[in-house]
Design an enzyme around this catalytic site. Structure first.
Site, PDB file in Angstrom:
ATOM      1  NE  ARG A  45      22.371  49.296 -35.023  1.00  0.00           N
ATOM      2  CZ  ARG A  45      23.153  48.582 -34.174  1.00  0.00           C
ATOM      3  NH1 ARG A  45      22.369  47.563 -33.774  1.00  0.00           N
ATOM      4  NH2 ARG A  45      24.363  48.456 -33.935  1.00  0.00           N
ATOM      5  N   GLY A  46      19.730  54.920 -34.728  1.00  0.00           N
ATOM      6  CA  GLY A  46      18.946  55.839 -33.584  1.00  0.00           C
ATOM      7  C   GLY A  46      17.612  56.604 -34.428  1.00  0.00           C
ATOM      8  CD  GLU A 101      22.055  61.787 -36.514  1.00  0.00           C
ATOM      9  OE1 GLU A 101      21.513  60.613 -36.518  1.00  0.00           O
ATOM     10  OE2 GLU A 101      23.367  61.581 -36.102  1.00  0.00           O
ATOM     11  CG  ASP A 102      19.935  59.506 -33.107  1.00  0.00           C
ATOM     12  OD1 ASP A 102      20.824  60.256 -33.833  1.00  0.00           O
ATOM     13  OD2 ASP A 102      20.165  58.611 -32.388  1.00  0.00           O
ATOM     14  CG  ASP A 105      26.594  64.735 -28.424  1.00  0.00           C
ATOM     15  OD1 ASP A 105      26.406  65.578 -27.517  1.00  0.00           O
ATOM     16  OD2 ASP A 105      27.664  63.689 -28.019  1.00  0.00           O
TER      17      ASP A 105
HETATM   18  P1  IMP Z   1      27.885  63.496 -32.986  1.00  0.00           P
HETATM   19  O1  IMP Z   1      28.595  63.105 -33.912  1.00  0.00           O
HETATM   20  O2  IMP Z   1      28.732  63.822 -31.821  1.00  0.00           O
HETATM   21  O3  IMP Z   1      26.829  64.760 -33.331  1.00  0.00           O
HETATM   22  O4  IMP Z   1      27.059  62.288 -32.527  1.00  0.00           O
HETATM   23  C1  IMP Z   1      25.996  62.016 -32.910  1.00  0.00           C
HETATM   24  C2  IMP Z   1      25.349  60.677 -32.587  1.00  0.00           C
HETATM   25  O5  IMP Z   1      25.762  60.434 -31.420  1.00  0.00           O
HETATM   26  C3  IMP Z   1      23.956  60.497 -32.660  1.00  0.00           C
HETATM   27  O6  IMP Z   1      23.527  60.001 -34.054  1.00  0.00           O
HETATM   28  C4  IMP Z   1      23.809  59.375 -31.669  1.00  0.00           C
HETATM   29  O7  IMP Z   1      23.370  58.070 -32.268  1.00  0.00           O
HETATM   30  C5  IMP Z   1      24.844  59.614 -30.640  1.00  0.00           C
HETATM   31  N1  IMP Z   1      24.382  60.211 -29.353  1.00  0.00           N
HETATM   32  C6  IMP Z   1      24.556  61.396 -29.073  1.00  0.00           C
HETATM   33  N2  IMP Z   1      24.153  61.824 -27.993  1.00  0.00           N
HETATM   34  C7  IMP Z   1      23.623  60.694 -27.355  1.00  0.00           C
HETATM   35  C8  IMP Z   1      22.726  60.410 -26.182  1.00  0.00           C
HETATM   36  O8  IMP Z   1      22.548  61.112 -25.269  1.00  0.00           O
HETATM   37  N3  IMP Z   1      22.273  59.016 -26.128  1.00  0.00           N
HETATM   38  C9  IMP Z   1      22.599  58.061 -27.031  1.00  0.00           C
HETATM   39  N4  IMP Z   1      23.092  58.257 -28.353  1.00  0.00           N
HETATM   40  C10 IMP Z   1      23.753  59.716 -28.501  1.00  0.00           C
HETATM   41 MG    MG Z   2      23.347  58.077 -34.462  1.00  0.00          MG
END
Ligand code: IMP
Ligand code: MG
Length: 178
Positions: A45-46, A101-102, A105
């Site tokens: 949803r971000g 994407e928001d 990470d």
């Molecule tokens: P990844 O798969 O680790 O790259 O995670 C990405 C997802 O983790 C993003 O789409 C966000 O929804 C969530 N996310 C990563 N960092 C944060 C943060 O600092 N605050 C809130 N959501 C986060």
């Molecule tokens: Mg997300």
């Protein structure tokens, strides 16, 4: 965890976000110049606030679709295993696609989604992330466009939540436990 009291320190103002979106959209428009239709895919949803601002700044024929991948749940750590909770409504074969994407990470979510969509044979597939936390990367993945690189902080606002809260802030702030 959300029961622990915290405050939010502003990191990126609404003004800075708007200015950056203008720059990004100029580049996206140049990239997709001449497209018959660009399918803008928001990751729920971000990205819902970001995608709303992005598409209103894009002077291209577009369609909007959404996809939901599993993420943190209510935790502050990525689960690494990515599952598709809600798929696109439309087909993207032969189409131009922009994934929105928001935050990138660890990189697992965007990597998984881009590979999945690429397997559907779109004409062009590009990705954009509002935020990037390069310090936390676990796999080699980067969006084609990034709004802001940020340090390893947990952030909220502008669509981004902490256990479903704070999505409605107009700016990006970091969570600080008190
Ligand atoms: P990844 O798969 O680790 O790259 O995670 C990405 C997802 O983790 C993003 O789409 C966000 O929804 C969530 N996310 C990563 N960092 C944060 C943060 O600092 N605050 C809130 N959501 C986060
Ligand atoms: Mg997300």
């Amino acid at each position: 965890m959300p029961d622990r009291p915290y405050v939010i320190d502003q990191m990126i103002s609404a003004k800075m976000i708007a200015a950056r979106i203008e720059e990004l959209c100029a580049e996206i428009q140049a990239e997709f110049n001449g497209t018959d239709k660009l399918v803008v895919v928001g990751l729920l949803r971000g990205s819902f606030v970001f995608i709303a601002d992005l598409v209103r700044e894009l002077d291209l024929p577009i369609e909007v679709d959404f996809l939901e991948a599993s993420s943190y749940g209510d935790a502050m750590e990525s689960s690494r295993e990515v599952r598709i909770l809600k798929d696109l409504r439309g087909a993207i074969e032969g189409r131009d696609v922009l994934v929105v994407e928001d935050i990138v990470d660890t990189g697992h979510t965007l990597h998984h989604v881009v590979n999945l969509l690429r397997s559907r044979a779109p004409a062009r597939l590009k990705s954009i992330a509002l935020l990037d936390k390069p310090d936390r990367r676990e796999i080699d993945m980067k969006a084609d466009w990034t709004g802001f690189e940020i340090p390893d902080e947990f952030v909220v606002g502008y669509g981004i939540d902490f256990a479903q809260r704070n999505r409605n802030l107009g700016y990006i702030g970091k969570v600080r436990f008190t």
